[in-house]
Design a protein around this motif. Sequence first.
Motif, short mmCIF file in Angstrom:
data_model
loop_
_atom_site.label_atom_id
_atom_site.label_comp_id
_atom_site.label_asym_id
_atom_site.label_seq_id
_atom_site.Cartn_x
_atom_site.Cartn_y
_atom_site.Cartn_z
N VAL A 10 12.09 -34.33 -5.51
CA VAL A 10 13.15 -33.31 -6.01
C VAL A 10 12.38 -32.00 -6.46
N LYS A 11 11.10 -31.92 -6.86
CA LYS A 11 10.79 -30.90 -7.41
C LYS A 11 10.20 -29.78 -6.21
N GLN A 12 10.41 -30.24 -4.96
CA GLN A 12 10.32 -29.30 -3.91
C GLN A 12 11.71 -28.49 -3.55
N ILE A 13 12.84 -29.20 -4.29
CA ILE A 13 13.79 -28.45 -3.91
C ILE A 13 14.10 -27.07 -4.72
N GLN A 14 14.28 -26.08 -3.86
CA GLN A 14 14.40 -24.80 -4.44
C GLN A 14 15.74 -24.37 -4.79
N ASN A 15 16.90 -24.76 -3.84
CA ASN A 15 18.05 -24.25 -4.15
C ASN A 15 18.98 -25.24 -3.50
N ILE A 16 20.04 -25.62 -4.24
CA ILE A 16 21.27 -26.43 -3.69
C ILE A 16 22.46 -25.99 -3.97
N ALA B 62 4.83 -27.57 2.00
CA ALA B 62 3.25 -27.06 2.55
C ALA B 62 3.50 -25.68 2.67
N GLY B 63 4.09 -24.95 1.84
CA GLY B 63 4.22 -23.37 1.57
C GLY B 63 5.12 -23.05 2.73
N GLU B 64 6.13 -23.62 3.34
CA GLU B 64 6.93 -23.23 3.99
C GLU B 64 8.10 -23.58 3.72
N ASP B 65 9.27 -22.83 4.07
CA ASP B 65 10.77 -22.87 3.69
C ASP B 65 11.51 -23.89 4.80
N HIS B 66 12.20 -24.88 4.33
CA HIS B 66 13.00 -25.71 5.12
C HIS B 66 14.57 -25.54 4.63
N LEU B 67 15.56 -25.91 5.43
CA LEU B 67 16.65 -26.13 5.08
C LEU B 67 17.41 -27.36 5.82
N PHE B 68 18.30 -27.98 5.01
CA PHE B 68 19.07 -29.02 5.64
C PHE B 68 20.57 -28.92 5.00
N LYS C 38 20.58 -33.19 -12.02
CA LYS C 38 20.12 -33.80 -13.32
C LYS C 38 18.49 -34.05 -13.19
N LYS C 39 18.20 -34.47 -11.85
CA LYS C 39 16.53 -34.65 -11.71
C LYS C 39 15.85 -33.37 -11.67
N MET C 40 16.52 -32.38 -11.16
CA MET C 40 15.98 -30.82 -10.94
C MET C 40 15.69 -30.60 -12.45
N VAL C 41 16.86 -30.70 -13.20
CA VAL C 41 16.66 -29.86 -14.59
C VAL C 41 15.50 -30.61 -15.39
N GLU C 42 15.36 -31.97 -15.22
CA GLU C 42 14.33 -32.82 -15.83
C GLU C 42 12.88 -32.16 -15.39
#
Length: 171
Positions: free
Chosen positions: A94-100, A140-146, A160-164
């Motif tokens: 979850v810490k890898q998520i930049q934006n949702i 790994a320093g690269e941006d991905h999107l799904f 909630k996990k992102m905030v924690e």
Amino acid sequence: MYQEISKRQKLSALHIMVGLFISFSLLFIINTAAYLLDVHSSWVDLITFIIAAIIIYFVIREYFMSYRYMLIDNEFIIHQIIGSKEKNMLNIHVKQIQNIGPFCEENKEKNKKHFYKTKKRLCHTWLQTEKLYYVHYREAGEDHLFIFQPSRKMLELIEKKMVEISSEKNS
């Protein structure tokens, strides 16, 4: 641990009719082109059969395919399920998520301008555009999107996990 399965919505009679019309039109165009080019009929039959088989494969695959979204501790996992086969499509922290956010027209344009190493569709977007969300993550320093189609509860749990995790970093 929380998990849910995203299944495609039922197709209406109009969608089925449009799909059949497009399929028959494609096969008619191929046969017409073969007739005008005076191609031997066995080759035309073979090509028509292959194209029809490909169309049927994708329709059946889409009908029997579903996605399982799982949130286990801080890991977000997505599996693709076709029949009884299950394939791991994505496993991120979850810490890898930049934006949702919601996958609306405004966000589509914003995401088109940004370069992503991979863009994946991990939901049923064929004839569906409602309740789609995108996730921008860094690996790994690269941006991905799904793109995926979570329930409201899954979305709330991820946020909630992102905030924690962000509050733990700041502490």
